[in-house]
Design a protein around this motif. Structure first.
Motif, PDB file in Angstrom:
ATOM      1  N   GLN A 110      -9.158   0.088   1.794  1.00 31.02           N
ATOM      2  CA  GLN A 110      -8.103   0.512   0.874  1.00 31.02           C
ATOM      3  C   GLN A 110      -7.477   1.837   1.286  1.00 31.02           C
ATOM      4  O   GLN A 110      -6.247   1.966   1.326  1.00 31.02           O
ATOM      5  CB  GLN A 110      -8.681   0.627  -0.542  1.00 31.02           C
ATOM      6  N   SER A 111      -8.308   2.826   1.622  1.00 35.54           N
ATOM      7  CA  SER A 111      -7.786   4.167   1.876  1.00 35.54           C
ATOM      8  C   SER A 111      -7.257   4.346   3.295  1.00 35.54           C
ATOM      9  O   SER A 111      -6.242   5.008   3.505  1.00 35.54           O
ATOM     10  CB  SER A 111      -8.879   5.208   1.594  1.00 35.54           C
ATOM     11  N   THR A 112      -7.935   3.763   4.277  1.00 31.55           N
ATOM     12  CA  THR A 112      -7.556   3.964   5.673  1.00 31.55           C
ATOM     13  C   THR A 112      -6.561   2.929   6.164  1.00 31.55           C
ATOM     14  O   THR A 112      -5.655   3.247   6.948  1.00 31.55           O
ATOM     15  CB  THR A 112      -8.807   3.938   6.574  1.00 31.55           C
ATOM     16  N   TYR A 113      -6.694   1.689   5.701  1.00 32.69           N
ATOM     17  CA  TYR A 113      -5.878   0.594   6.236  1.00 32.69           C
ATOM     18  C   TYR A 113      -4.879   0.030   5.225  1.00 32.69           C
ATOM     19  O   TYR A 113      -4.237  -0.973   5.501  1.00 32.69           O
ATOM     20  CB  TYR A 113      -6.793  -0.521   6.754  1.00 32.69           C
ATOM     21  N   SER A 114      -4.752   0.680   4.070  1.00 31.21           N
ATOM     22  CA  SER A 114      -3.726   0.334   3.066  1.00 31.21           C
ATOM     23  C   SER A 114      -3.761  -1.146   2.677  1.00 31.21           C
ATOM     24  O   SER A 114      -2.733  -1.807   2.588  1.00 31.21           O
ATOM     25  CB  SER A 114      -2.329   0.706   3.593  1.00 31.21           C
ATOM     26  N   ILE A 115      -4.954  -1.657   2.459  1.00 31.25           N
ATOM     27  CA  ILE A 115      -5.114  -3.035   1.983  1.00 31.25           C
ATOM     28  C   ILE A 115      -5.381  -2.981   0.486  1.00 31.25           C
ATOM     29  O   ILE A 115      -6.361  -2.373   0.043  1.00 31.25           O
ATOM     30  CB  ILE A 115      -6.274  -3.739   2.726  1.00 31.25           C
ATOM     31  N   HIS A 116      -4.497  -3.583  -0.293  1.00 32.51           N
ATOM     32  CA  HIS A 116      -4.557  -3.479  -1.751  1.00 32.51           C
ATOM     33  C   HIS A 116      -4.387  -4.859  -2.389  1.00 32.51           C
ATOM     34  O   HIS A 116      -4.191  -5.863  -1.705  1.00 32.51           O
ATOM     35  CB  HIS A 116      -3.462  -2.538  -2.270  1.00 32.51           C
ATOM     36  N   GLY A 117      -4.438  -4.854  -3.714  1.00 31.60           N
ATOM     37  CA  GLY A 117      -4.107  -6.038  -4.495  1.00 31.60           C
ATOM     38  C   GLY A 117      -5.020  -7.219  -4.238  1.00 31.60           C
ATOM     39  O   GLY A 117      -6.238  -7.078  -4.025  1.00 31.60           O
ATOM     40  N   SER A 118      -4.408  -8.409  -4.229  1.00 30.26           N
ATOM     41  CA  SER A 118      -5.182  -9.640  -4.057  1.00 30.26           C
ATOM     42  C   SER A 118      -5.836  -9.731  -2.687  1.00 30.26           C
ATOM     43  O   SER A 118      -6.870 -10.380  -2.526  1.00 30.26           O
ATOM     44  CB  SER A 118      -4.273 -10.857  -4.284  1.00 30.26           C
ATOM     45  N   VAL A 119      -5.239  -9.065  -1.695  1.00 31.66           N
ATOM     46  CA  VAL A 119      -5.834  -9.085  -0.362  1.00 31.66           C
ATOM     47  C   VAL A 119      -7.168  -8.328  -0.366  1.00 31.66           C
ATOM     48  O   VAL A 119      -8.182  -8.807   0.156  1.00 31.66           O
ATOM     49  CB  VAL A 119      -4.876  -8.462   0.676  1.00 31.66           C
ATOM     50  N   LEU A 120      -7.164  -7.142  -0.973  1.00 35.79           N
ATOM     51  CA  LEU A 120      -8.411  -6.381  -1.080  1.00 35.79           C
ATOM     52  C   LEU A 120      -9.433  -7.140  -1.918  1.00 35.79           C
ATOM     53  O   LEU A 120     -10.626  -7.150  -1.598  1.00 35.79           O
ATOM     54  CB  LEU A 120      -8.129  -5.009  -1.696  1.00 35.79           C
ATOM     55  N   GLN A 121      -8.954  -7.785  -2.990  1.00 35.01           N
ATOM     56  CA  GLN A 121      -9.855  -8.567  -3.826  1.00 35.01           C
ATOM     57  C   GLN A 121     -10.463  -9.728  -3.051  1.00 35.01           C
ATOM     58  O   GLN A 121     -11.627 -10.085  -3.253  1.00 35.01           O
ATOM     59  CB  GLN A 121      -9.094  -9.089  -5.054  1.00 35.01           C
ATOM     60  N   TRP A 122      -9.694 -10.323  -2.143  1.00 33.68           N
ATOM     61  CA  TRP A 122     -10.214 -11.426  -1.330  1.00 33.68           C
ATOM     62  C   TRP A 122     -11.351 -10.936  -0.430  1.00 33.68           C
ATOM     63  O   TRP A 122     -12.381 -11.594  -0.300  1.00 33.68           O
ATOM     64  CB  TRP A 122      -9.102 -12.033  -0.484  1.00 33.68           C
ATOM     65  N   PHE A 123     -11.155  -9.759   0.189  1.00 30.08           N
ATOM     66  CA  PHE A 123     -12.210  -9.229   1.054  1.00 30.08           C
ATOM     67  C   PHE A 123     -13.445  -8.839   0.239  1.00 30.08           C
ATOM     68  O   PHE A 123     -14.577  -9.001   0.701  1.00 30.08           O
ATOM     69  CB  PHE A 123     -11.697  -8.020   1.836  1.00 30.08           C
ATOM     70  N   ARG A 124     -13.230  -8.338  -0.974  1.00 27.12           N
ATOM     71  CA  ARG A 124     -14.373  -8.027  -1.833  1.00 27.12           C
ATOM     72  C   ARG A 124     -15.147  -9.301  -2.165  1.00 27.12           C
ATOM     73  O   ARG A 124     -16.380  -9.334  -2.097  1.00 27.12           O
ATOM     74  CB  ARG A 124     -13.891  -7.345  -3.121  1.00 27.12           C
ATOM     75  N   SER A 125     -14.422 -10.352  -2.515  1.00 31.24           N
ATOM     76  CA  SER A 125     -15.060 -11.628  -2.819  1.00 31.24           C
ATOM     77  C   SER A 125     -15.748 -12.200  -1.583  1.00 31.24           C
ATOM     78  O   SER A 125     -16.804 -12.835  -1.685  1.00 31.24           O
ATOM     79  CB  SER A 125     -14.022 -12.620  -3.355  1.00 31.24           C
TER      80      SER A 125
END
Length: 517
Positions: free
Chosen positions: A158-173
């Motif tokens: 999130q902080s270094t590579y600016s991945i947010h929203g549903s994309v970040l949620q997908w990686f969390r899942s």
């Protein structure tokens, strides 16, 4: 799906070859499943269970000791297919935004262990050519992929590579809620929940790991040393004048301590006992090298005379004798085994076996062998000659050139030149790693040479060196020298495929000047 190999695992309810046969029927359903997964940011829970198959690392280990086994993780084929789609988009995003660490060569197109070794060894040779003492430090991590902290990784995405929203949620899942079980024959253990680590055997896991450790490159550079990473293999190197050895050793110790602190804060563990350190200089100056090494953890490292770095053996005097000796020994051992089945196997099949089991040893990282003494090259050539004799049943008293020509094999010096020329072509055309692209300067781009006749050619600038036995082996010099030695119709090839064809023809005629192609 059709491009996938036919390999299946216990995690697949349907064998892969069956899925490939019915893909026309199930493709709409698989597509909808993947679309919903990406749209909702949820990784299918059925894809999160891994089947572990324990394999004994090598013959002779105690089968009752768990440490004697290497765990092979198997995931469902549809899981890997979904990961490939995500990995393709993720790499496109990271590449276009220039977010990938330039000195990390693992799991990246156009990068390899050979390009990593070539860059590291070239920098060390360049330092030794200046008259400095060079030092190489090889760090070893304990179970690096298995100890990645999920929350730190998600925060970094999130902080270094600016991945947010549903994309970040997908990686969390994708990371959370994973399980694994051990399977041995028909027996299966109970499932265990994984609280850390990237999935073994996955497609995205290695990419996430290099993103997780990307800050390590900047940390090492800030301390005045040069890093190079290949997955979890970390190489740190630098140089100093002979009069500043004590200060340099202190700086190396501080660098290792800082790296160890960074790893500890990121839940990674540095294996002090397996970390290696080596001084490098020419053979004539070996007696001047210090006998002390840096302090690593709780002990003082003893400088090694030879280290194994990404499959290449590097000597303290940079002679590569240990590497050549091991190649020759390994190849002849393989030939002795192949000789026992020669009469039972057709020549075409036997040639395929030899090509798969012997030639890769001769070609692996052979770009670092350019400029070695003729005696070492002859030892490698003896392996190739013995291989050709075994294929055709030729006696030692018979001339070997007709057999090599029949096999269309380049001799060892030309095989080395072929590899260097291909790497140079990729570098100057932007298809190679950025750390190799920066090694070359076109003569046409030099302001001091613009008025000369050579400014209109494809020639590369060859830097001035002090020692021909050392400086000429750096990629900056050897690559440019090999390139400048090629005819214009070869260097002007419009694509890599055409270049390789023309290069092979040219080098083949140079290997065997008496034949007409």
């Amino acid at each position: 799906m059709r491009q996938l190999p036919d390999k299946s695992s216990a995690a697949d309810p349907v064998p892969t070859f069956v899925l490939k046969q019915i893909i026309d029927l199930i493709a709409p359903f698989v597509t909808e499943l993947f679309r919903r997964s990406l749209a909702t940011g949820r990784f299918p829970s059925r894809f999160k269970d891994a089947s572990i198959t324990p394999i004994v690392k090598k013959v002779g280990l105690d089968p009752s000791d768990a440490s004697s086994y290497r765990p092979i993780s198997n995931l469902a084929v549809l899981s890997k297919l979904l990961e490939r789609l995500v990995a393709r988009q993720l790499m496109d995003y990271l590449t276009s935004a220039d977010l990938l660490p330039s000195l990390q060569s693992g799991f990246r197109p156009g990068h390899s262990t050979e390009t990593a070794i070539l860059r590291v060894l070239s920098d060390i040779l360049q330092a030794v050519d200046r008259g400095d003492f060079a030092a190489l430090l090889l760090l070893d991590l304990s179970a690096a992929f298995d100890t990645v902290d999920h929350e730190i990784l998600i925060q970094r995405l999130q902080s270094t590579y600016s991945i947010h929203g549903s994309v970040l949620q997908w990686f969390r899942s994708y990371l959370l809620g994973r399980t694994q079980h051990v399977r041995r024959g028909s027996a299966r253990s109970s499932a265990v929940h994984l609280v850390c680590g990237v999935p073994q055997g996955s497609v995205i896991g290695p990419i996430l790991f290099i993103l997780y450790t990307a800050d390590l490159v900047a940390l090492i550079e800030s301390l005045g040393f040069s890093p190079h990473l290949y997955a979890d293999d970390t190489q740190i190197y630098g140089s100093c004048t002979p009069s500043h050895v004590d200060k340099f050793l202190s700086e190396v110790t501080n660098c290792v301590a800082a790296v160890a602190d960074w790893m500890q804060s990121n839940r990674l563990q540095l294996n002090d006992n397996k970390t290696e350190f080596m001084w490098c200089t020419t053979d004539r100056r070996q007696h001047r090298l210090p006998t002390a090494g840096p302090t690593i953890g709780s002990f003082s490292a003893t400088p090694a005379s030879t280290v194994r770095d990404l499959g290449v053996y590097i000597d303290s005097d940079l002679s590569m004798r240990s590497h050549v000796r091991r190649i020759v020994s390994r190849c002849f051992a393989t030939l002795r085994q192949l000789r026992t089945i020669r009469r039972q196997v057709p020549t075409t099949v036997f040639q395929s076996l030899v090509t798969a089991l012997v030639l890769p040893h001769l070609d692996y990282c052979n770009s670092v062998l350019h400029g070695l003494p003729t005696s070492l090259i002859r030892r490698l050539q003896s392996v190739q000659n013995a291989t050709a004799r075994l294929i055709f049943g030729i006696r030692r008293s018979e001339h070997i050139s007709p057999a090599l020509i029949s096999l269309h094999w380049l001799r060892i010096p030309e095989r080395i030149s072929f590899k260097l020329a291909v790497l140079t072509y990729r570098a100057i055309h932007g298809a190679g790693p950025s750390y190799l692209q920066s090694c070359f300067t076109r003569v046409a781009d030099m302001s001091s040479r613009r008025r000369l006749r050579s400014s209109g050619s494809d020639r590369l600038h060859v830097p001035v060196i002090r020692r021909s036995t050392v400086g000429s082996r750096t990629f900056t010099v050897s690559g440019a020298a090999v390139w400048n030695d090629l005819p214009a119709h070869v260097t002007a090839a419009p694509s890599l495929v055409v270049f390789r064809q023309r290069l092979k023809t040219f080098l083949f005629s140079r290997s065997y000047p008496d034949i007409v192609i």
